[in-house]
Design a protein around this motif. Structure first.
Motif, PDB file in Angstrom:
ATOM      1  N   ARG A   1     -23.017  10.678  -2.343  1.00  0.00           N
ATOM      2  CA  ARG A   1     -22.160   8.962  -2.904  1.00  0.00           C
ATOM      3  C   ARG A   1     -21.014   9.339  -2.835  1.00  0.00           C
ATOM      4  O   ARG A   1     -20.374  10.320  -3.050  1.00  0.00           O
ATOM      5  CB  ARG A   1     -23.228   8.856  -4.084  1.00  0.00           C
ATOM      6  N   ASN A   2     -20.498   8.361  -3.217  1.00  0.00           N
ATOM      7  CA  ASN A   2     -19.298   8.132  -3.940  1.00  0.00           C
ATOM      8  C   ASN A   2     -17.749   8.684  -2.847  1.00  0.00           C
ATOM      9  O   ASN A   2     -17.315   9.689  -3.048  1.00  0.00           O
ATOM     10  CB  ASN A   2     -18.553   9.521  -5.018  1.00  0.00           C
TER      11      ASN A   2
ATOM     12  N   GLN B   1     -18.128  12.597  -2.374  1.00  0.00           N
ATOM     13  CA  GLN B   1     -18.188  13.181  -3.778  1.00  0.00           C
ATOM     14  C   GLN B   1     -18.752  14.171  -3.991  1.00  0.00           C
ATOM     15  O   GLN B   1     -18.774  15.833  -4.167  1.00  0.00           O
ATOM     16  CB  GLN B   1     -17.083  12.249  -4.984  1.00  0.00           C
ATOM     17  N   ASN B   2     -19.989  14.033  -3.890  1.00  0.00           N
ATOM     18  CA  ASN B   2     -21.407  14.256  -3.801  1.00  0.00           C
ATOM     19  C   ASN B   2     -22.785  13.958  -3.374  1.00  0.00           C
ATOM     20  O   ASN B   2     -22.803  13.055  -2.526  1.00  0.00           O
ATOM     21  CB  ASN B   2     -21.836  13.995  -5.834  1.00  0.00           C
TER      22      ASN B   2
END
Lengths: 804, 804
Positions: free
Chosen positions: A707-708, A693-694
């Motif tokens: 991360r994510n 995600q990021n």
């Protein structure tokens, strides 16, 4: 290519780890939301049935160090003169060195092959399709020159079905957790587990294809010495047999002592375990018996492979870029399948403890990534989403899949702020229209679906057609406007973390409204609803006027106006002076024309682009400001506060293709391709086989760290950007439209696409090295007018498209 | 006496463990709610400032196996030719064998003395009074014949301040956790930790009295190898120095490498660490400097000892029963002090994750156990409690101490049930009256205190005197009655787990109402409020009539009536046919007379008593029944479902003293004295130095197992039963009343009691071996009328009381 942690095996559609010691835990998913969950690369598993919050089965605490036991493992032990050599083929939790390690992250399965202490162990974990069973297929081969006495001890740890209660309640929960052993006439064992209140309703079970020597159901007994034995060294494994402990309270596990006996050199023994849930042990018998047969396990695995083969055949691309091919043909559609199942509800980051549920906004977007592959499942999902839309046109932010109870998301916790999100409802218009374009199923527009109510029973709720639901979504935004007559932000829009005092306006919502009108207008035309068409077209024109009047900042567009009318995302702001979505969405909405379109996009490139992707905004806010909300709880460079929030990147790609800039669109596509991080993993850290995600932005010391992973709208939108906007294969109500926008250097590319029952073999030629502009299309050897392939509904068709 | 796990050292007011391997983790408490928390017997710590949910400092996951790291530890390493010998003096988490182990569970401190690898290590952990510092005083002595090079490495792991978020959010939380190192001019180090949004408001810190060699702030770096190093073996301890890692995200720890250098034989080195919280590192300097001085640490420890010396001097008993003396003189008042601080909000069972807060009912009762010792603190606490009483007289069920926000407890989750508890408000009447009796401070009745409102600001809320608050409490119950004109249950009464459909009636509430009237009537008389006295006395008479008319079942009293008028706790019920509180409370309320009183109490003895205590009810319900609620989520024999719920035991003791049965009252007292379990710990498992909340009943396979130690109303009520009802030392508005009810075999006993500024040396003589009945009282050698010592306000007085 560096193989520090692993490599892509595209032929087998796998990523292959050659060490368990990845920078952080890397995950895979098995099964579906109906039964399944995530398994990690060192054998941990987090399994649920239908709802991660309310019906969780295994206990997995993601935040513990990688070295620790998480939900499940297997111990193997080989008898030697010095006693038992105990190790885990997953490395964790014993941390015993292995001679070799391989973990193949496959499509809904993982397969480990490990060598140590004279044995080779192959373990395959998957959920047979349509089953409520996690199967673990274990094969042990003696690769030494001696006869070896080998035991295999698989262990699962159970959680209370209410996942949050397991964590926060150490009083009630342990008093109710129960494990009972059932010895069957055949000599086989079934371990039954439940929290007492579920005893007569739903039980979990663990069993095995062969009679087991002994078992433990009580964690304390298994670890030994009042739990001063550890998962790294369960003291009971020093003994020949386990203790056959049941549990009337406490921490429930299922540990099976499976004695494979004396293995001659080269001899292989195979054993299969099952973890499942059923109404009762009796009701589970059919499934237990079925998957005790190796032939059925093999058939189930083959069926799973065929599912994926069919799934991925929907669209196959062959471009000059191998990494793009790998993502679009395997890993990206696979990730889209995962987000469709679990929304933002079960990952190593979004832990599924009940506050969240299935997101209205999230899943509406996730469906865009699976619409070509499973339109009927997508339609059913859309129906569920629309059933939590409010009668006023806005939407509940999320719902729990087991109960279909919906709620207002984080806005519940902030009583002084509005209780709706400005954008939620509009996303469902995009999902419905994409379904119609993929399938042509205009009848769906008439399907009656209830609006949500917290107090009325389902049968008492107001109903409306799907079409009516969409019209009300537009009306809600049209009618909820602020001082510039721009849409109100509500609690937040897509950027959850900017929570401005009541009265703020959102340019994102304005632009999403514009895009939704573009989409719905096509539908109005298709069904000849001139009245609504004219109305919403006038909304579009008026909103475009307002946006252009108020939101242009000189070189780019502002992102919000506060309740006091002050801009956010403006050159006047010291921090957060430019937002990426502020620039991409005016292009997507059709509100930005000519110079403003180009200037906004160029500003993104100049001010927000980095080698690891485009930052969401910048510069990062430097300290907590309650009037800004969550964004300022992050340090500069993290997440929404100046981080590279990947979900927003494909929107810039799409905008660049609208602007005709294929080189830059592809540059943006390529720079966030996770496969390109495979040689950069000590910085990136996240799985290279799916989008995170990021990524930390360049204001952060750990710039480049992802991360994510897995559950992110990045997946569906990058798939849409790659397939529909860069490669330009666009389903429409009139047929399959071909309108690529590619790097000028490309000679062309090929695509195979299933569409409305027909198969299209498409070759795109780019002899003049342009980015965009179709000059001719031939269908089965005949030139056609325009660039939309007429609907055929059957057969295989050869298409040649020439750009120029 | 068996010393399998430890023994009581009454002279030092300590319990002494001689092994770390207790059956389950045993706890101690340090500091107060203002700053402090629990520490366990193997060095784990859970530290908070003012609110366990909203301002937690260390990360402690209670449900992990005992062998694991929990919040803090110390590693010690001794350099040898073979490399470093690393071990933890707490045993966990290295699990390295120790030559000797001792942990002294003291009054707000724990002290370990351990020998291993040629060194003796003494560690004392406590919170200096009034400070926001957890001090850890470490002394290492070389007990070998060689010079030894010794390093000490204390480690804390931090949690996000929002304790629940740390567990359920693996996305936002780790992106915001920050640790920075400040090297001071003196060479000392301060490690500063915060979640980013708190940076400018409140920071945690760890420091040490001497310059440290190196440090780590990042868990991942400290454990090493992508966290495939473990807490059992942090790989960085294989190196000479730590890595001096700070953290801009991730898991924050504070690990200090303290090199004690070369220790000659018999040489001792001492080092003191501090964990604290302050507005900023600068603001912390005073406290940091203060506790770097060993003299100040010694003084602070001495001050703590003096506090406890004074505290316990309030009442000292000398009875023929040594275990009773030990409990009443040390462990029971100490446990009461703990429950007064933490209510049910921070233990190894009640984990303080925010759903709970400070309980209105719980703390009202807890105050009874500290009223003699700290009446001013108790008064302030009462004021907070009354400020969350509702204008209608009912009370909010709990509140968060940091914000004083209150809520309705578990009733929030059950929308179809009432949102109030039938009993909460009435308990505060008992607390206020006990305060008045202890202090005579009748002025307190006029103190104006707001009633609670969720919507009104504090200054806008309705105010009422303390007296008015109590009257409204009675009126609420009087006005909320069901079909038998008995009080409605609401969501639940004291028994949280019986949640009957709306309309049910509670006999417990009826009786508590009766008891509250008895208490308040004394106050009405003291202030000559005849009107209210007559009114509430008539309430008492009428309610007594109703109870006797409807609730007598033939041999005992029923406990509830359902909304349909059916009895629960009746001989007509197959399960739950008799409830303990159904029998004790009609005696306490004065509603049960003569034969019914005795028959009810005898039925408790016959049907519910076991060798480990009196069960709450029986037989246990055997399966989940949503119409009964939580009680049926437990298996038979556990907790409220036929378990020995200890809180209800002292009420039977009190009732037996009212009935004059001193032998049985003492038998009940004695059989639950945890000290009596010291030789039975493999069954009991729980700490022998404090009352657990529950013991599994005789329907359960693990009959006799105690759980939920420390935070239980058992503590205050057993203290009240022991001191006021068995020993009969009763504060009253008129003076100290002496009315014992003791075993007939006793020759007498002695008590020293501080009361309203005077000190009473009381000797009770029992020459005729009766249980009850004071025949003469002499005060300073003079016979007085009656058995109430007149108020003196100063001096020391000798009292001789003769029973007969």
């Amino acid at each position: 290519m560096s193989q520090q942690y692993g490599y892509f095996d595209d032929a087998n559609k796998e990523y292959v780890l050659n060490t368990p010691k990845t920078p952080i835990k890397w995950a895979n998913y098995v099964g579906t939301l109906d039964f399944g969950g995530l398994i990690d690369c060192t054998g941990g598993s987090l399994i649920c049935k239908q709802d991660p919050a309310l019906n969780r089965i295994t206990k997995y605490i993601a935040q513990m160090p990688q070295s620790e036991f998480k939900g499940s493992t297997i111990y193997v032990r080989v008898k030697t003169k010095k006693g038992y050599q105990v190790f885990s083929p997953f490395f964790a939790p014993t941390l015993t060195p292995l001679d070799s390690f391989e973990c193949r992250v496959g499509l809904s399965y993982s397969r480990w092959t490990v060598e140590a202490h004279g044995v080779r162990i192959q373990i395959t974990v998957f959920v047979p399709q349509g089953s409520h069973t996690l199967a673990q297929d274990i094969q042990v081969t003696n690769i030494s020159d001696d006869v070896l006495d080998v035991d295999v001890i698989p262990v699962y740890e159970f959680t209370h079905f209410d996942a949050l209660k397991q964590l926060v309640n150490a009083d009630w929960v342990p008093q109710t957790m129960t494990l009972k052993a059932h010895k069957q006439d055949s000599g086989h064992l079934v371990l039954e587990q439940y929290a007492f209140m579920k005893r007569d309703m739903a039980i979990n079970y663990v069993s095995c294809d062969r009679p087991v020597d002994s078992f433990d159901g009580d964690r304390r007994v298994f670890l030994g010495d009042n739990e001063f034995g550890s998962w790294a060294h369960p003291l009971s494994l020093d003994n020949e047999h386990l203790s056959n402990s049941e549990c009337d309270r406490g921490d429930n596990i299922a540990a099976l002592m499976i004695k494979l006996g004396q293995l001659s050199p080269e001899q292989t023994e195979r054993t299969v375990t099952q973890l499942g849930q059923a109404d009762s042990v009796a009701a589970a018998q059919d499934e237990i018996q079925r998957y005790r047969q190796h032939a059925n396990i093999d058939a189930a695995f083959e069926e799973l492979s065929e599912f994926w083969q069919d799934y991925l055949t929907t669209m196959v691309v062959d471009t000059p870029d191998a990494a793009m091919n790998s993502m679009l043909n395997v890993h990206n559609p696979r990730q889209c399948h995962t987000t469709k199942n679990w929304s933002r509800y079960l990952s190593l980051y979004q832990l599924g403890y009940g506050a969240r549920g299935i997101g209205f906004r999230d899943s509406s977007q996730d469906l865009l990534g699976v619409m070509s592959h499973m339109p009927q499942e997508a339609r059913e999902f859309v129906e569920r989403l629309l059933s939590v839309q409010n009668p006023n046109g806005s939407a509940m932010h999320q719902y729990f899949p087991l109960t279909m109870e919906a709620n207002e998301g984080d806005s519940r916790d902030e009583e002084h702020l509005p209780d709706y999100y400005g954008d939620d409802h509009l996303w469902s218009v995009l999902a419905v229209c994409q379904y119609l374009k993929e399938t042509g199923d205009l009848e769906f527009l008439n399907k009656s679906i209830p609006f949500y109510s917290k107090t009325l029973a389902l049968e008492e709720r107001e109903q409306g057609s799907v079409y009516e639901h969409m019209l009300r979504a537009l009306e809600f935004t049209w009618n909820n406007i602020g001082q510039h007559q721009l849409p109100l932000l509500g609690f937040a829009d897509w950027n959850d973390t900017v929570n401005l005092p009541t009265g703020a306006e959102s340019l994102f919502v304005a632009n999403l409204f514009g895009k939704a009108i573009i989409e719905l207008s096509e539908v109005c035309r298709a069904i000849d609803d001139t009245a609504n068409l004219e109305k919403i077209q006038s909304y579009h024109a008026i909103m475009k006027e307002r946006v252009n009047q108020h939101a242009w900042d000189g070189q780019w567009w502002v992102r919000y106006f506060t309740d006091k009318g002050e801009p956010i995302g403006s050159s006047k702001n010291q921090y957060g002076s430019i937002y990426t979505n502020g620039q991409s969405w005016p292009v997507i909405s059709g509100f930005a024309d000519g110079e403003r379109m180009l200037s906004g996009l160029q500003s993104v490139f100049d001010k927000l682009n980095t080698k690891y992707g485009i930052k969401l905004s910048g510069p990062g806010y430097n300290g907590f400001d309650p009037d800004l909300g969550g964004v300022s709880t992050y340090p500069p460079g993290a997440k929404e506060n100046g981080g590279i929030f990947l979900h927003s990147n494909p929107w810039v790609m799409i905008a660049e293709t609208i602007a005709g800039n294929g080189d830059r669109a592809f540059e943006y596509y390529n720079q966030i391709n996770p496969a390109s991080h495979n040689e950069n993993l000590d910085i990136f850290e996240s799985e290279p086989y799916c989008y995170p995600q990021n990524i930390l932005g360049d204001e952060h010391k750990q710039f480049g760290m992802g991360r994510n992973a897995w559950l992110s709208g990045t997946s569906s939108w990058t798939y849409v950007a790659g397939t529909q906007h860069i490669l330009g294969i666009q389903p429409s109500l009139q047929g399959l439209r071909i309108d690529p926008c590619i790097p000028k250097s490309w000679e062309g590319f090929k695509v195979t696409r299933m569409f409305r029952g027909a198969k299209y073999q498409i070759e795109v030629l780019n002899p003049k090295h342009v980015s965009k502009g179709v000059v001719s299309v031939s269908l089965n050897g005949e030139l056609i007018d325009g660039n939309t392939l007429p609907i055929s509904n059957s057969g295989e068709h050869n298409v040649v498209v020439t750009l120029g």
